[in-house]
Write an enzyme that holds these catalytic residues in place. Structure first.
Site, short mmCIF file in Angstrom:
data_model
loop_
_atom_site.label_atom_id
_atom_site.label_comp_id
_atom_site.label_asym_id
_atom_site.label_seq_id
_atom_site.Cartn_x
_atom_site.Cartn_y
_atom_site.Cartn_z
CD1 TRP A 189 -2.77 1.68 0.61
CD2 TRP A 189 -1.30 2.50 2.11
NE1 TRP A 189 -3.13 2.97 0.91
CE2 TRP A 189 -2.26 3.49 1.81
CE3 TRP A 189 -0.27 2.78 3.01
CZ2 TRP A 189 -2.21 4.76 2.40
CZ3 TRP A 189 -0.22 4.04 3.59
CH2 TRP A 189 -1.19 5.01 3.30
CD GLU A 230 -4.53 -1.63 2.25
OE1 GLU A 230 -3.37 -1.97 2.58
OE2 GLU A 230 -5.39 -1.21 3.05
CE LYS A 232 -6.54 5.75 3.29
NZ LYS A 232 -5.54 5.84 4.36
CG ASP A 263 -8.47 -1.08 4.72
OD1 ASP A 263 -9.52 -0.71 5.29
OD2 ASP A 263 -7.36 -1.00 5.27
CG HIS A 266 -8.71 1.75 2.29
ND1 HIS A 266 -7.46 1.37 1.92
CD2 HIS A 266 -8.58 2.26 3.55
CE1 HIS A 266 -6.59 1.61 2.89
NE2 HIS A 266 -7.25 2.14 3.89
CG HIS A 290 -5.79 -4.57 5.31
ND1 HIS A 290 -4.91 -3.54 5.13
CD2 HIS A 290 -5.05 -5.69 5.39
CE1 HIS A 290 -3.68 -4.02 5.09
NE2 HIS A 290 -3.73 -5.32 5.24
CG ASP A 298 -9.99 6.66 11.63
OD1 ASP A 298 -8.81 6.80 11.28
OD2 ASP A 298 -10.39 5.69 12.30
CG ASP A 300 -7.14 2.64 9.63
OD1 ASP A 300 -7.05 1.52 9.11
OD2 ASP A 300 -6.83 3.69 9.05
CG ASP A 330 -5.18 -1.63 8.40
OD1 ASP A 330 -4.60 -1.11 9.35
OD2 ASP A 330 -5.13 -1.18 7.23
C1 RNT Z 1 -3.54 2.58 4.98
C2 RNT Z 1 -3.71 1.12 4.70
C3 RNT Z 1 -2.60 0.26 5.20
C4 RNT Z 1 -2.14 0.64 6.58
C5 RNT Z 1 -1.06 -0.25 7.11
C6 RNT Z 1 -0.51 0.22 8.41
O1 RNT Z 1 -4.65 3.31 4.70
O2 RNT Z 1 -4.93 0.68 5.20
O3 RNT Z 1 -2.99 -1.05 5.13
O4 RNT Z 1 -3.19 0.72 7.48
O5 RNT Z 1 -0.10 -0.38 6.15
ZN ZN Z 2 -5.27 -1.43 5.13
#
Ligand code: RNT
Ligand code: ZN
Length: 423
Positions: A189, A230, A232, A263, A266, A290, A298, A300, A330
């Site tokens: 990523w 990955e 985003k 993810d 994302h 993820h 946010d 995460d 993640d």
């Molecule tokens: C970032 C991605 C990635 C990170 C990690 C820490 O937006 O989700 O996967 O969270 O590399």
């Molecule tokens: Zn991620």
């Protein structure tokens, strides 16, 4: 014990209830025990890593907020915290490492010079504790990523540095796989993108494709190493344009036979990754998830037992995709006890899988195939009030980990005996 009823008795009764729906709870628990989750090392230290670089270079829009005391300051402390977390989670699970967590004994090693030996302490720990390893390149928190571009940078020298990092990480990944006898999934990523509206959306993507082609030029032995990519939608500081978008990596993964990483944080806020699983798996061999939780900007937050999480687990099981989907977590929250964050998120993922395994899927499917959508809705809703919690408690009991909230006692204990001593 579940209240005053011994757990075995409660389970026996619950097993019968599920049997009447045509569901085998013993089989569900057996299948559950074979599914491994890859725990992410970065929840333990707010995505800091151990390079001791300038902390202002958090970079890449990756930002943990909060300052709960007791964060791991060294790789030894992180491993100690991970041991605690794993001891409170049923089953045997993997560890997902980032390149910035190299354990070099304080020596500064540039990212393009990292070698397997810089991770030997992690390999030893993983082997001793029965954890397989996964890996990630680290394309952020670095002076050469400070302007928001890495593999798609307009300066060829910067791109070259990151290409070398990409190649170095794939060798480390293969070494992990060889040492532990199970393939290491290495996820790529990058943060590259623009805060404001670009006029050239094409050139950075062309450069990214060319850089990736160089990183992935050597075909790795899939027995030991596999690559995932990955995407985003946006990040902090890349609100208007992200080079590695979903379409970019979907296309790249299909064309180059790579694993696609989805993810959960994302995509657009009302877009879910659960619905992407059955489509993308028609065109890529494997997925990495993820599992995360997006909240407004946010991506995460700590995973909870939400409808979204349950939908992800249902798609994995209903689609028969257990062997083609790698489940990674993640999230990072620095405002609560970091070990509790791991335990809550991972236990929720496992609970969601168990719930999905306890679905009367054959009956649901035949209702759907018969066009009986009324019956399908009624049965789906009935499932929600089945005594799932008893099976979960019994599973924890059989796996020898604390049942219900008793795991929190151990976290509290660890907080006062270990975490509170870290200043
Ligand atoms: C970032 C991605 C990635 C990170 C990690 C820490 O937006 O989700 O996967 O969270 O590399
Ligand atoms: Zn991620």
């Amino acid at each position: 014990m579940t209240g005053k009823v011994p757990i075995d008795e409660a389970y026996a009764h619950t097993r019968e209830m599920y049997q009447s729906l045509g569901v085998d709870t013993d089989l569900a628990m057996q299948r559950l025990a074979s599914i491994q989750i890859s725990l992410h090392c970065w929840q333990g230290d707010d995505v800091g890593g151990f390079e001791q670089s300038d902390p202002s270079l958090s970079g890449g829009g990756i930002q943990a907020t909060g300052n709960y005391p007791g964060k791991a300051r060294t790789a030894d402390e992180l491993r100690e915290d991970l041991d605690k977390a794993y001891s409170l989670i049923p089953g045997t699970h993997r560890l997902n490492l980032h390149a910035s967590y190299a354990d070099t004994g304080g020596m500064r090693v540039e990212r393009n010079s990292l070698e397997p030996r810089h991770f030997s302490a992690w390999i030893d720990w993983a082997r001793a504790n029965g954890h397989a390893l996964d890996f990630n390149h680290t394309f952020y928190s670095h002076p050469l990523a400070d302007d928001g571009f890495t593999l798609s940078h307009r300066d060829p020298a910067v791109r070259q540095f990151w290409i070398e990092h990409g190649i170095a990480c794939r060798k480390i990944s293969a070494a992990f796989g060889r040492a532990l006898g199970t393939p290491c999934i290495t996820n790529l990523w990058i943060p590259d993108g623009y805060k404001d509206i670009p006029v050239d959306r094409k050139a950075p993507r062309e450069r990214l494709r060319a850089s990736l082609d160089e990183i992935f030029i050597d075909k790795a032995d899939p027995k030991y190493h596999r690559d995932s990519v990955e995407s985003k939608l946006f990040g902090i500081g890349s609100e208007s344009y992200v080079v590695g978008s979903h379409e970019f990596y979907l296309g790249y993964a299909i064309k180059n036979h790579l694993i696609l990483c989805l993810d959960a944080g994302h995509y657009h806020p009302t877009e879910t990754i659960s619905d992407k699983i059955s489509s993308t798996l028609l065109f890529v061999d494997e997925l990495l998830l993820h599992v995360s939780r997006g909240v407004r900007w946010d991506s995460d937050h700590v995973v909870i037992l939400s409808d979204d999480l349950q939908a992800i687990a249902q798609e994995i099981l209903r689609g028969g995709f257990v062997d083609r989907i790698h489940i990674g977590l993640d999230f990072f929250d620095a405002s609560i006890n970091r070990i509790a964050a791991w335990v809550i998120g991972t236990r929720c993922m496992i609970k969601a899988l168990l719930m999905a395994l306890l679905e009367p899927i054959d009956r649901l499917r035949s209702l759907e195939n018969d066009g009986d959508y009324t019956g399908r809705l009624a049965l789906l809703e009935e499932c929600k009030t089945m005594p799932f919690g008893v099976v979960w408690d019994y599973y924890c009991h059989k796996q020898d980990v604390p049942q219900r909230l008793t795991w929190m006692n151990e976290v509290k204990q660890y907080e006062s005996s270990v975490l509170s001593k870290r200043q």
